[in-house]
Design an enzyme around this catalytic site. Structure first.
Site, PDB file in Angstrom:
ATOM      1  CD  GLU A 322      -1.356  -0.588   3.603  1.00  9.57           C
ATOM      2  OE1 GLU A 322      -1.124  -0.168   4.744  1.00  9.57           O
ATOM      3  OE2 GLU A 322      -2.387  -1.228   3.315  1.00  9.57           O
ATOM      4  N   GLY A 324       1.865   5.093  -0.734  1.00  6.94           N
ATOM      5  CA  GLY A 324       1.133   6.358  -0.813  1.00  6.94           C
ATOM      6  C   GLY A 324       2.045   7.449  -1.317  1.00  6.94           C
ATOM      7  CB  CYS A 393      -0.821  35.411  12.504  1.00  3.35           C
ATOM      8  SG  CYS A 393      -0.364  36.529  13.828  1.00  3.35           S
TER       9      CYS A 393
END
Length: 470
Positions: A322, A324, A393
């Site tokens: 799997e 990614g 910020c």
């Protein structure tokens, strides 16, 4: 860390390019390049990806903008899929770990290449189903799945990867009562192999001190319990040792360990038909990164499982993986528009862009390193070292601490490489900033795959009690 181009006075952003002839693109491993495979410099001295001029894309779609190269993504899918077909003598299935980037278009592309999808929430599950992914190729992960998510998975007919005792008992109790119509549910068991590898502390999942999976000393009790549950059809075992890994030896070790678990399960009458060895192959974020190719990784894990099965005289299980990051990470860049600059003599120069930690939280979260370039002046000498800052910020909103760039001006298009994995998926609305748009580029065509959020979108879920209405 300072971005260090070749030590010559005329170094330019061109050295970041793949430098691969179009006829050779299909054979190159996308995870080994800083930019997508189709990246080039066009006649306008601009960065071009998928046949599309990046500054033009910003003019049309705005910035910040995620730009995904379809060719690079399909190439990575094909290399995983075809690599297992070449190196593993048994049946195999590649799953896309969609937590890296889950949206309709990405799921649809990987499904069209024959991949399944690994999901970790009800939202990711629904997205994959809507994108046309077959439920037989869907696997639900997670260490604290809700009952609602378990219901969604059972209703869809996908495989549930059981992570712990709480989930195991919750699932069997539900299947024994109102969920009886879904029994036996197709499940796998996630186990913790205790294999260490050199990666960031937060993304090591295979060592024993991890929130994921059953510990090895629990296996006899777990197998005994599962073997007695008629509501469960335990088809396989799963393990994962981490992310952004450059070492091949840990993956070789994992294959042999998992075959030993397979043998133990058999003593409890559990016929394991599938082994999922996870993912974890790293990508190139900086020049010093040297990840193995997809082909090399596939060969190591395939050979390890096949050899272990041969030695134990067991038939080959269906082998799943799997990936990614190594599928989507290198296929995408993020384009920003340069704004203000602040020079602190003798210390540093801050170059601010119109995004930051809300579209890429990885530098502030993982201290991740990236490279940047000015997309509208690719041949300009990299004569300055600046700190690329976001607009938020937050003093820690820094994308790159020391980037080698040409002198930049307000309005320039700054591109950060390798932003396909965990950037869109971890994006936020910090400071109430709308999340960026994403486009898919291929053969000179650009298609919007994620719309840019508006200020109205930010307010949509807010509720104002009547007594507070001004």
């Amino acid at each position: 860390m300072v971005s260090t181009p070749p030590a010559v006075a005329t170094a330019t952003a061109r050295h970041y390019l793949p430098e691969v002839a179009p006829t050779e693109l299909a054979g190159r491993s996308p995870n080994q390049f800083l930019l997508p495979l189709t990246a080039r410099v066009n006649d306008q001295d601009s960065l071009e990806i998928g046949g599309c001029d990046v500054p033009d894309l910003v003019k049309k779609f705005g910035s910040p903008l995620y730009i995904v190269d379809e060719h690079s993504l399909r190439t990575a899918c094909q290399q995983y899929r075809d690599g297992f077909a070449r190196h593993y003598p048994g049946e195999s299935q590649v799953l896309y770990a969609s937590k890296a980037w889950n949206c309709l278009a990405i799921c649809a592309i990987v499904a069209s290449e024959g991949l399944g999808v690994d999901v970790v929430s009800g939202g990711e599950l629904l997205t994959a189903l809507k994108a046309g992914v077959s439920s037989t190729k869907l696997y639900l992960h997670g260490n604290n799945k809700s009952l609602e998510e378990l219901r969604l998975a059972a209703d869809a007919g996908c495989t549930i990867v059981v992570d712990n005792w709480h989930e195991l008992r919750l699932l069997t109790q539900w299947l024994g009562n109102e969920g009886a119509q879904y029994a036996p549910a197709r499940v796998m068991l996630r186990l913790t192999p205790g294999i260490e590898c050199h990666t960031h502390e937060y993304i090591r999942t295979g060592h024993l001190d991890s929130k994921f999976g059953f510990d090895p000393d629990q296996l006899p009790e777990v197998f005994a319990f599962v073997s007695q549950q008629s509501s469960l059809n335990c088809v396989g075992l799963h393990a994962h040792i981490g992310s952004q890994i450059f070492e091949l030896q840990p993956h070789e070790d994992l294959g042999s360990v998992m075959v030993q678990w397979l043998e133990l399960a058999a003593t409890y009458g559990i016929e394991v038909k599938e082994l999922n060895i996870g993912g974890g192959l790293g990508i190139r974020y900086t020049e010093s990164d040297d990840p193995p190719s997809i082909e090399a990784w596939v060969k190591v894990v395939a050979d390890a499982v096949a050899k272990a099965c041969q030695q134990s005289q067991r038939s080959l299980p269906k082998l799943l993986c799997e990936p990614g990051r190594s599928l989507i990470g290198s296929t995408c860049v993020t384009a920003y528009t340069v704004g203000s600059q602040k020079e602190i003599p003798g210390i540093r120069t801050y170059l601010s862009v119109d995004g930051g930690m809300s579209d890429n939280p990885r530098p502030i979260t993982y201290q991740s390193l990236y490279r940047a370039l000015i997309a509208n002046r690719m041949s300009a000498p990299l004569s300055e070292t600046v700190t690329v800052a976001g607009k938020h910020c937050e003093s820690g909103d820094i994308l790159i601490k020391a980037a080698s760039l040409p002198p930049a001006e307000a309005g320039d298009i700054l591109v950060v490489n390798a932003t396909g994995a965990y950037n869109y998926s971890m994006a936020s609305n910090y400071n109430r900033v709308p999340r960026p748009a994403a486009v898919l580029v291929c053969d000179g065509e650009a298609n919007l795959i994620v719309q840019r959020e508006t200020y109205e979108d930010l307010l949509r879920q807010d509720c104002l009690p009547d007594r507070l209405v001004p």
